[in-house]
Design an enzyme around this catalytic site. Structure first.
Site, PDB file in Angstrom:
ATOM      1  N   ARG A  89       2.227   4.786  14.648  1.00 16.21           N
ATOM      2  CA  ARG A  89       3.485   5.374  14.179  1.00 16.21           C
ATOM      3  C   ARG A  89       4.677   4.979  15.054  1.00 16.21           C
ATOM      4  O   ARG A  89       5.650   5.730  15.187  1.00 16.21           O
ATOM      5  CB  ARG A  89       3.356   6.890  14.049  1.00 16.21           C
ATOM      6  CG  ARG A  89       2.294   7.317  13.056  1.00 16.21           C
ATOM      7  CD  ARG A  89       2.397   8.782  12.709  1.00 16.21           C
ATOM      8  NE  ARG A  89       3.617   9.070  11.972  1.00 16.21           N
ATOM      9  CZ  ARG A  89       4.051  10.307  11.701  1.00 16.21           C
ATOM     10  NH1 ARG A  89       3.357  11.344  12.116  1.00 16.21           N
ATOM     11  NH2 ARG A  89       5.170  10.485  11.038  1.00 16.21           N
ATOM     12  N   ARG A 106       6.831  12.918  14.398  1.00 11.93           N
ATOM     13  CA  ARG A 106       6.132  12.235  15.481  1.00 11.93           C
ATOM     14  C   ARG A 106       6.216  12.909  16.856  1.00 11.93           C
ATOM     15  O   ARG A 106       5.224  12.896  17.601  1.00 11.93           O
ATOM     16  CB  ARG A 106       6.629  10.779  15.581  1.00 11.93           C
ATOM     17  CG  ARG A 106       6.190   9.939  14.395  1.00 11.93           C
ATOM     18  CD  ARG A 106       6.759   8.537  14.475  1.00 11.93           C
ATOM     19  NE  ARG A 106       8.202   8.518  14.274  1.00 11.93           N
ATOM     20  CZ  ARG A 106       8.951   7.427  14.423  1.00 11.93           C
ATOM     21  NH1 ARG A 106       8.397   6.277  14.779  1.00 11.93           N
ATOM     22  NH2 ARG A 106      10.257   7.478  14.201  1.00 11.93           N
ATOM     23  N   GLN A 141      -9.921   2.736   3.995  1.00 15.55           N
ATOM     24  CA  GLN A 141      -8.666   2.671   4.747  1.00 15.55           C
ATOM     25  C   GLN A 141      -8.677   3.762   5.811  1.00 15.55           C
ATOM     26  O   GLN A 141      -8.789   4.953   5.490  1.00 15.55           O
ATOM     27  CB  GLN A 141      -7.459   2.844   3.816  1.00 15.55           C
ATOM     28  CG  GLN A 141      -6.140   2.698   4.553  1.00 15.55           C
ATOM     29  CD  GLN A 141      -4.939   2.752   3.638  1.00 15.55           C
ATOM     30  OE1 GLN A 141      -3.903   3.317   3.997  1.00 15.55           O
ATOM     31  NE2 GLN A 141      -5.049   2.185   2.438  1.00 15.55           N
ATOM     32  N   GLY A 178       4.049  -0.992   8.461  1.00 14.02           N
ATOM     33  CA  GLY A 178       5.163  -0.272   7.853  1.00 14.02           C
ATOM     34  C   GLY A 178       6.489  -0.916   8.200  1.00 14.02           C
ATOM     35  O   GLY A 178       6.644  -1.544   9.257  1.00 14.02           O
ATOM     36  N   ARG A 219      10.968  -0.318   7.283  1.00 11.55           N
ATOM     37  CA  ARG A 219      11.986   0.451   6.568  1.00 11.55           C
ATOM     38  C   ARG A 219      13.190  -0.405   6.209  1.00 11.55           C
ATOM     39  O   ARG A 219      14.110   0.064   5.538  1.00 11.55           O
ATOM     40  CB  ARG A 219      12.412   1.640   7.418  1.00 11.55           C
ATOM     41  CG  ARG A 219      11.245   2.535   7.779  1.00 11.55           C
ATOM     42  CD  ARG A 219      11.626   3.656   8.715  1.00 11.55           C
ATOM     43  NE  ARG A 219      12.458   4.659   8.063  1.00 11.55           N
ATOM     44  CZ  ARG A 219      12.427   5.947   8.359  1.00 11.55           C
ATOM     45  NH1 ARG A 219      11.604   6.393   9.271  1.00 11.55           N
ATOM     46  NH2 ARG A 219      13.203   6.793   7.746  1.00 11.55           N
ATOM     47  N   TYR A 262       3.230  10.145  -0.334  1.00 12.79           N
ATOM     48  CA  TYR A 262       4.276   9.561   0.505  1.00 12.79           C
ATOM     49  C   TYR A 262       5.634   9.858  -0.126  1.00 12.79           C
ATOM     50  O   TYR A 262       6.157   9.101  -0.939  1.00 12.79           O
ATOM     51  CB  TYR A 262       4.090   8.061   0.674  1.00 12.79           C
ATOM     52  CG  TYR A 262       2.807   7.637   1.348  1.00 12.79           C
ATOM     53  CD1 TYR A 262       2.033   8.537   2.075  1.00 12.79           C
ATOM     54  CD2 TYR A 262       2.361   6.321   1.264  1.00 12.79           C
ATOM     55  CE1 TYR A 262       0.858   8.146   2.691  1.00 12.79           C
ATOM     56  CE2 TYR A 262       1.179   5.922   1.886  1.00 12.79           C
ATOM     57  CZ  TYR A 262       0.433   6.829   2.585  1.00 12.79           C
ATOM     58  OH  TYR A 262      -0.734   6.429   3.187  1.00 12.79           O
ATOM     59  N   TYR A 313      -4.802   1.430   9.011  1.00  8.91           N
ATOM     60  CA  TYR A 313      -3.434   1.953   8.948  1.00  8.91           C
ATOM     61  C   TYR A 313      -3.007   2.493  10.307  1.00  8.91           C
ATOM     62  O   TYR A 313      -3.822   2.743  11.183  1.00  8.91           O
ATOM     63  CB  TYR A 313      -3.275   2.990   7.836  1.00  8.91           C
ATOM     64  CG  TYR A 313      -3.892   4.368   8.027  1.00  8.91           C
ATOM     65  CD1 TYR A 313      -3.266   5.346   8.790  1.00  8.91           C
ATOM     66  CD2 TYR A 313      -5.069   4.715   7.362  1.00  8.91           C
ATOM     67  CE1 TYR A 313      -3.791   6.621   8.911  1.00  8.91           C
ATOM     68  CE2 TYR A 313      -5.608   5.996   7.472  1.00  8.91           C
ATOM     69  CZ  TYR A 313      -4.970   6.939   8.254  1.00  8.91           C
ATOM     70  OH  TYR A 313      -5.499   8.209   8.377  1.00  8.91           O
ATOM     71  N   ASP A 318       0.845  -1.193   0.000  1.00  5.83           N
ATOM     72  CA  ASP A 318       0.000   0.000   0.000  1.00  5.83           C
ATOM     73  C   ASP A 318       0.879   1.240   0.000  1.00  5.83           C
ATOM     74  O   ASP A 318       1.733   1.407   0.876  1.00  5.83           O
ATOM     75  CB  ASP A 318      -0.913   0.027   1.232  1.00  5.83           C
ATOM     76  CG  ASP A 318      -1.777   1.281   1.275  1.00  5.83           C
ATOM     77  OD1 ASP A 318      -2.854   1.265   0.660  1.00  5.83           O
ATOM     78  OD2 ASP A 318      -1.357   2.267   1.913  1.00  5.83           O
TER      79      ASP A 318
END
Length: 331
Positions: A223, A242, A190, A294, A296, A57, A218, A52
């Site tokens: 986060r 954040r 979403q 998510g 990375r 983004y 989501y 997604d």
């Protein structure tokens, strides 16, 4: 990972899906290309074949990284992306004023769901993603300056052209979904949902269950605050948004970490991390079809994948629920 079908479509997605917001870098203090691409490739190789993303983004960066990761694998993956947040023109509805793109240029974001804009955005998404179709095309946010009928008509046109397989929305209320359904059969909505952000349970979840609509959740880790790794002395990268949000400020951060300590024994019993437990709990909640996780780098992807294998008993779910009911945050 056994896939689930999106209603009103022939699209099947993985219940835990790769969420590609962070690899866009915007609001996350940047992102490294090679690690991001390897993370997506690791997800696909291990059965998490749904990704997604969205144009905003990283102002195209996330979609471009996704394109590099799926090259030569398009028939093995499901691509979910979005439309409706533009930064190259002004519409009648400001979404976010004065932010910065990845090159440091000041931009403002506008919500725009006009037919012309939606069709143009789809073409741009297809180009950045290096594909000729999108599995699920979602309106990123409602646009009060454009009639819903016009936005839904654009999705219908794109579907008839074979450029998208299904149309959905994001950040819609139950009322807004019902209005949109007058013009197009939606596959999904979403929305944000986590242990500490459960507002959708009041109206949206019952609506989606009753009307057979998928909920794609989501920010299940809020986060990152629900990983248990964010403490008062945590060092955030420059540009990371954040610390300015309520969940990362006191007394909320302390209270969340105290809650996580209470449910830690459940994770320990399963040889799992708190993050894996949180993901699995989210997926187990009524009405939740898919959870975006998510990552990375490869390590984070493999950790997320293990959550799908976890089993939670009724007693464990009840214990977590009781502890959540005691958690009081100042939002």
């Amino acid at each position: 990972m056994e896939k689930v079908q999106l209603p009103s479509s022939d699209v099947n997605i993985t219940p835990i899906t790769f969420g590609a917001w962070a690899i866009g870098g915007w609001f996350w203090g940047g992102a490294e290309e090679n690690e991001s691409v390897k993370a997506i490739q690791t997800a696909i190789a291990n059965g998490m074949t749904t990704v997604d993303t969205a144009p905003v983004y990283g102002f195209g960066q996330s979609e471009e990284f996704v394109a590099k990761a799926i090259k030569g694998k398009r028939n093995k993956v499901e691509i979910l992306t979005k439309f409706g947040l533009v930064w190259d023109k002004k519409s009648g509805y400001i979404h976010y004023e004065k932010t910065y793109d990845n090159q440091g240029n000041e931009v403002s974001l506008y919500r725009l769901g006009s037919k012309e804009s939606v069709i143009k955005e789809c073409e741009n998404c297809l180009r950045r993603l290096g594909t000729d179709y999108i599995d699920l095309f979602q309106q990123h946010w409602p646009d009060n300056s454009t009639p819903l009928e016009e936005t839904m008509e654009a999705l219908d046109i794109l579907k008839s052209q074979g450029k998208i397989r299904a149309g959905g929305v994001s950040n819609y209320s139950a009322k807004e979904m019902a209005e949109a359904e007058n013009f197009l059969q939606l596959a999904s909505n979403q929305v944000p949902y986590s242990m500490v952000n459960r507002g959708i349970e009041d109206e949206l979840v019952p609506y989606c269950i009753t009307n057979n609509k998928a909920i794609i959740a989501y920010s299940p880790m809020q986060r990152g605050v629900l990983t248990g790794k964010i403490t008062s002395d945590y060092k955030f990268s420059e540009g990371d948004h954040r610390p300015a949000t309520p969940f990362f400020q006191e007394p909320n951060l302390r209270r969340i970490n105290n809650f996580l300590t209470k449910i830690q024994p459940i994770a320990n019993d399963k040889n799992a991390t708190i993050a894996q437990l949180v993901l699995k709990w989210t997926l187990e909640q009524p009405g939740i079809t898919c959870v975006l996780a998510g990552a990375r780098n490869e390590k984070q992807v493999l950790e997320n994948l293990k959550a799908a294998e976890m089993k939670l008993s009724g007693e464990e779910l009840e214990f977590i629920k009781n502890e959540l009911d005691k958690l009081k945050l100042e939002l």
